[in-house]
Design a protein around this motif. Structure first.
Motif, PDB file in Angstrom:
ATOM      1  N   ASP A  31       0.814  -1.222   0.000  1.00 53.88           N
ATOM      2  CA  ASP A  31       0.000   0.000   0.000  1.00 53.88           C
ATOM      3  C   ASP A  31       0.845   1.268   0.000  1.00 53.88           C
ATOM      4  N   GLY A  32       1.977   1.235  -0.708  1.00 50.63           N
ATOM      5  CA  GLY A  32       2.828   2.400  -0.797  1.00 50.63           C
ATOM      6  C   GLY A  32       3.765   2.589   0.377  1.00 50.63           C
ATOM      7  N   TYR A  33       3.694   1.719   1.352  1.00 48.91           N
ATOM      8  CA  TYR A  33       4.558   1.812   2.524  1.00 48.91           C
ATOM      9  C   TYR A  33       5.595   0.693   2.508  1.00 48.91           C
ATOM     10  N   THR A  34       6.777   0.996   2.996  1.00 54.52           N
ATOM     11  CA  THR A  34       7.794  -0.029   3.173  1.00 54.52           C
ATOM     12  C   THR A  34       7.640  -0.578   4.577  1.00 54.52           C
ATOM     13  N   ARG A  35       7.448  -1.886   4.671  1.00 55.26           N
ATOM     14  CA  ARG A  35       7.207  -2.525   5.969  1.00 55.26           C
ATOM     15  C   ARG A  35       8.387  -3.431   6.303  1.00 55.26           C
ATOM     16  N   HIS A  36       8.910  -3.243   7.484  1.00 56.17           N
ATOM     17  CA  HIS A  36      10.044  -4.029   7.950  1.00 56.17           C
ATOM     18  C   HIS A  36       9.541  -5.399   8.378  1.00 56.17           C
ATOM     19  N   LEU A  37      10.095  -6.450   7.776  1.00 51.63           N
ATOM     20  CA  LEU A  37       9.658  -7.795   8.108  1.00 51.63           C
ATOM     21  C   LEU A  37      10.552  -8.438   9.147  1.00 51.63           C
ATOM     22  N   LEU A  38      11.866  -8.386   8.920  1.00 53.22           N
ATOM     23  CA  LEU A  38      12.750  -9.038   9.880  1.00 53.22           C
ATOM     24  C   LEU A  38      14.165  -8.517   9.780  1.00 53.22           C
ATOM     25  N   ASP A  39      14.867  -8.672  10.889  1.00 56.61           N
ATOM     26  CA  ASP A  39      16.308  -8.469  10.925  1.00 56.61           C
ATOM     27  C   ASP A  39      16.927  -9.850  10.943  1.00 56.61           C
ATOM     28  N   ALA A  40      17.882 -10.062  10.089  1.00 58.08           N
ATOM     29  CA  ALA A  40      18.550 -11.362  10.018  1.00 58.08           C
ATOM     30  C   ALA A  40      19.910 -11.266  10.687  1.00 58.08           C
ATOM     31  N   ASP A  41      20.367 -12.390  11.156  1.00 58.47           N
ATOM     32  CA  ASP A  41      21.669 -12.452  11.806  1.00 58.47           C
ATOM     33  C   ASP A  41      22.363 -13.722  11.340  1.00 58.47           C
ATOM     34  N   ALA A  42      23.522 -13.558  10.735  1.00 63.14           N
ATOM     35  CA  ALA A  42      24.271 -14.728  10.287  1.00 63.14           C
ATOM     36  C   ALA A  42      24.859 -15.427  11.504  1.00 63.14           C
ATOM     37  N   GLY A  43      24.654 -16.710  11.565  1.00 62.40           N
ATOM     38  CA  GLY A  43      25.245 -17.488  12.643  1.00 62.40           C
ATOM     39  C   GLY A  43      26.755 -17.554  12.499  1.00 62.40           C
ATOM     40  N   HIS A  44      27.410 -17.986  13.531  1.00 59.97           N
ATOM     41  CA  HIS A  44      28.868 -18.053  13.509  1.00 59.97           C
ATOM     42  C   HIS A  44      29.391 -19.056  12.480  1.00 59.97           C
ATOM     43  N   ASP A  45      28.526 -19.979  12.045  1.00 57.75           N
ATOM     44  CA  ASP A  45      28.948 -20.998  11.088  1.00 57.75           C
ATOM     45  C   ASP A  45      28.498 -20.703   9.655  1.00 57.75           C
ATOM     46  N   VAL A  46      28.017 -19.467   9.390  1.00 54.34           N
ATOM     47  CA  VAL A  46      27.563 -19.083   8.056  1.00 54.34           C
ATOM     48  C   VAL A  46      28.500 -18.006   7.516  1.00 54.34           C
ATOM     49  N   GLN A  47      29.037 -18.269   6.342  1.00 58.93           N
ATOM     50  CA  GLN A  47      29.932 -17.281   5.729  1.00 58.93           C
ATOM     51  C   GLN A  47      29.119 -16.100   5.214  1.00 58.93           C
ATOM     52  N   GLU A  48      29.729 -14.940   5.215  1.00 62.22           N
ATOM     53  CA  GLU A  48      29.032 -13.710   4.834  1.00 62.22           C
ATOM     54  C   GLU A  48      28.426 -13.815   3.437  1.00 62.22           C
ATOM     55  N   HIS A  49      29.167 -14.376   2.484  1.00 62.37           N
ATOM     56  CA  HIS A  49      28.648 -14.516   1.118  1.00 62.37           C
ATOM     57  C   HIS A  49      27.371 -15.356   1.106  1.00 62.37           C
ATOM     58  N   ASP A  50      27.369 -16.474   1.811  1.00 60.77           N
ATOM     59  CA  ASP A  50      26.192 -17.346   1.861  1.00 60.77           C
ATOM     60  C   ASP A  50      25.016 -16.650   2.535  1.00 60.77           C
ATOM     61  N   TYR A  51      25.317 -15.902   3.565  1.00 59.06           N
ATOM     62  CA  TYR A  51      24.290 -15.177   4.315  1.00 59.06           C
ATOM     63  C   TYR A  51      23.549 -14.192   3.410  1.00 59.06           C
ATOM     64  N   TYR A  52      24.296 -13.345   2.697  1.00 55.04           N
ATOM     65  CA  TYR A  52      23.649 -12.359   1.832  1.00 55.04           C
ATOM     66  C   TYR A  52      23.005 -13.008   0.605  1.00 55.04           C
ATOM     67  N   ALA A  53      23.598 -14.070   0.102  1.00 57.48           N
ATOM     68  CA  ALA A  53      22.980 -14.785  -1.022  1.00 57.48           C
ATOM     69  C   ALA A  53      21.642 -15.372  -0.599  1.00 57.48           C
ATOM     70  N   ALA A  54      21.557 -15.903   0.607  1.00 57.03           N
ATOM     71  CA  ALA A  54      20.301 -16.471   1.106  1.00 57.03           C
ATOM     72  C   ALA A  54      19.241 -15.387   1.293  1.00 57.03           C
ATOM     73  N   LEU A  55      19.632 -14.243   1.852  1.00 56.89           N
ATOM     74  CA  LEU A  55      18.676 -13.145   2.027  1.00 56.89           C
ATOM     75  C   LEU A  55      18.139 -12.656   0.683  1.00 56.89           C
ATOM     76  N   LYS A  56      19.031 -12.524  -0.301  1.00 53.78           N
ATOM     77  CA  LYS A  56      18.598 -12.076  -1.630  1.00 53.78           C
ATOM     78  C   LYS A  56      17.678 -13.098  -2.284  1.00 53.78           C
ATOM     79  N   PHE A  57      17.958 -14.384  -2.062  1.00 54.59           N
ATOM     80  CA  PHE A  57      17.087 -15.421  -2.617  1.00 54.59           C
ATOM     81  C   PHE A  57      15.703 -15.353  -1.987  1.00 54.59           C
ATOM     82  N   ILE A  58      15.641 -15.191  -0.676  1.00 55.65           N
ATOM     83  CA  ILE A  58      14.345 -15.103   0.007  1.00 55.65           C
ATOM     84  C   ILE A  58      13.536 -13.937  -0.554  1.00 55.65           C
TER      85      ILE A  58
END
Length: 91
Positions: A31-58
């Motif tokens: 409805d014309g508004y940007t709504r915040h859904l979630l803040d994500a946090d990469a676990g200690h066992d997730v590499q930064e590249h995989d973390y951002y690739a997963a967020l972009k895929f979602i």
């Protein structure tokens, strides 16, 4: 034949978006508004590249994209069934 009815129902029930990844957050527009859904946090066992690739895929696999894929799949199945009824043989 795959039944996509539950996935279709879930996609139809969810906000259509568009969905956006910014920094460590996932947003959708409604409805014309940007709504915040979630803040994500990469676990200690997730590499930064995989973390951002997963967020972009979602974000890319949003309800509108899923519904478009289901519709395309259903249309292709109907085309195939029509060809089979007309006597065509599939390889």
């Amino acid at each position: 034949m795959s039944d996509h009815s539950k996935l279709k129902y879930l996609a139809e029930s969810a906000p259509t978006g568009p969905w956006i990844v910014e920094n460590d957050s996932l947003y959708f527009k409604d409805d014309g508004y940007t709504r915040h859904l979630l803040d994500a946090d990469a676990g200690h066992d997730v590499q930064e590249h995989d973390y951002y690739a997963a967020l972009k895929f979602i974000a890319a696999a949003n309800p509108a994209a899923v519904l478009a894929l289901i519709a395309e799949n259903e249309a292709l199945r109907q085309d195939r069934d029509g060809l089979l009824e007309a006597g065509a043989h599939l390889l």
